[in-house]
Scaffold this motif. Structure first.
Motif, PDB file in Angstrom:
ATOM      1  N   ARG A 240       6.717 -10.815  -4.155  1.00 56.37           N
ATOM      2  CA  ARG A 240       5.955 -10.209  -4.345  1.00 56.37           C
ATOM      3  C   ARG A 240       4.708  -9.721  -5.167  1.00 56.37           C
ATOM      4  O   ARG A 240       5.376  -9.433  -6.323  1.00 56.37           O
ATOM      5  CB  ARG A 240       5.884  -9.527  -3.452  1.00 56.37           C
ATOM      6  CG  ARG A 240       7.532 -10.237  -1.744  1.00 56.37           C
ATOM      7  CD  ARG A 240       6.492 -10.564  -0.674  1.00 56.37           C
ATOM      8  NE  ARG A 240       5.045  -9.621  -0.659  1.00 56.37           N
ATOM      9  CZ  ARG A 240       5.400  -8.486   0.643  1.00 56.37           C
ATOM     10  NH1 ARG A 240       6.841  -8.763   1.862  1.00 56.37           N
ATOM     11  NH2 ARG A 240       5.314  -7.976   1.227  1.00 56.37           N
TER      12      ARG A 240
ATOM     13  N   ASP B  53       3.078  -3.944  -4.299  1.00 58.63           N
ATOM     14  CA  ASP B  53       3.504  -3.909  -3.195  1.00 58.63           C
ATOM     15  C   ASP B  53       5.273  -3.467  -3.658  1.00 58.63           C
ATOM     16  O   ASP B  53       5.376  -2.867  -2.983  1.00 58.63           O
ATOM     17  CB  ASP B  53       3.487  -5.512  -1.916  1.00 58.63           C
ATOM     18  CG  ASP B  53       2.262  -5.343  -1.512  1.00 58.63           C
ATOM     19  OD1 ASP B  53       1.659  -4.870  -1.242  1.00 58.63           O
ATOM     20  OD2 ASP B  53       2.119  -6.818  -1.725  1.00 58.63           O
TER      21      ASP B  53
ATOM     22  N   GLN C  62       5.444  -0.353  -3.927  1.00 60.94           N
ATOM     23  CA  GLN C  62       5.112   1.050  -3.074  1.00 60.94           C
ATOM     24  C   GLN C  62       6.344   0.692  -2.648  1.00 60.94           C
ATOM     25  O   GLN C  62       6.471   2.574  -1.471  1.00 60.94           O
ATOM     26  CB  GLN C  62       3.578   0.239  -2.365  1.00 60.94           C
ATOM     27  CG  GLN C  62       2.465   0.519  -2.808  1.00 60.94           C
ATOM     28  CD  GLN C  62       0.985   0.241  -1.989  1.00 60.94           C
ATOM     29  OE1 GLN C  62       1.171  -1.165  -1.111  1.00 60.94           O
ATOM     30  NE2 GLN C  62       0.144   0.228  -2.083  1.00 60.94           N
ATOM     31  N   GLN C  63       6.856  -0.420  -2.390  1.00 65.71           N
ATOM     32  CA  GLN C  63       8.095  -0.012  -1.505  1.00 65.71           C
ATOM     33  C   GLN C  63       9.194   1.125  -1.682  1.00 65.71           C
ATOM     34  O   GLN C  63      10.225   1.323  -1.656  1.00 65.71           O
ATOM     35  CB  GLN C  63       8.868  -1.700  -1.682  1.00 65.71           C
ATOM     36  CG  GLN C  63       9.452  -2.103  -0.821  1.00 65.71           C
ATOM     37  CD  GLN C  63       9.182  -1.701   1.124  1.00 65.71           C
ATOM     38  OE1 GLN C  63       7.837  -2.080   1.257  1.00 65.71           O
ATOM     39  NE2 GLN C  63       9.905  -1.482   2.194  1.00 65.71           N
TER      40      GLN C  63
END
Length: 74
Positions: free
Chosen positions: A6, A10, A13-14
């Motif tokens: 990914r 992303d 942020q996760q």
């Protein structure tokens, strides 16, 4: 997310979301402990034990064992 390649932003942020959830959970457990267990210890006259336990939690040490008056002064 890493295994499925990914986008880095992303993933970051996760991770930030997970860290935030851990901090909120830690605070909730700590607050419940202070308002419950520590307050009870103080009411029972074990103020020194409560202080040592809180210091252990905050600084990551194990709480000392035995009675407070039997422990050496650091």
């Amino acid at each position: 997310m890493l295994e499925s390649d990914r986008y880095c932003v992303d993933v970051l942020q996760q991770l930030a979301a997970v860290e935030g959830a851990i901090v909120r959970a830690r605070r909730a457990v700590f607050e419940a402990h202070v308002r419950g267990c520590v307050v009870d210890a103080v009411r029972q006259g074990a103020l020194e034990d409560g202080v040592h336990e809180l210091l252990a939690v905050v600084f990551g040490d194990r709480p000392p064992t035995g009675r407070a008056e039997d422990r050496p002064i650091p």
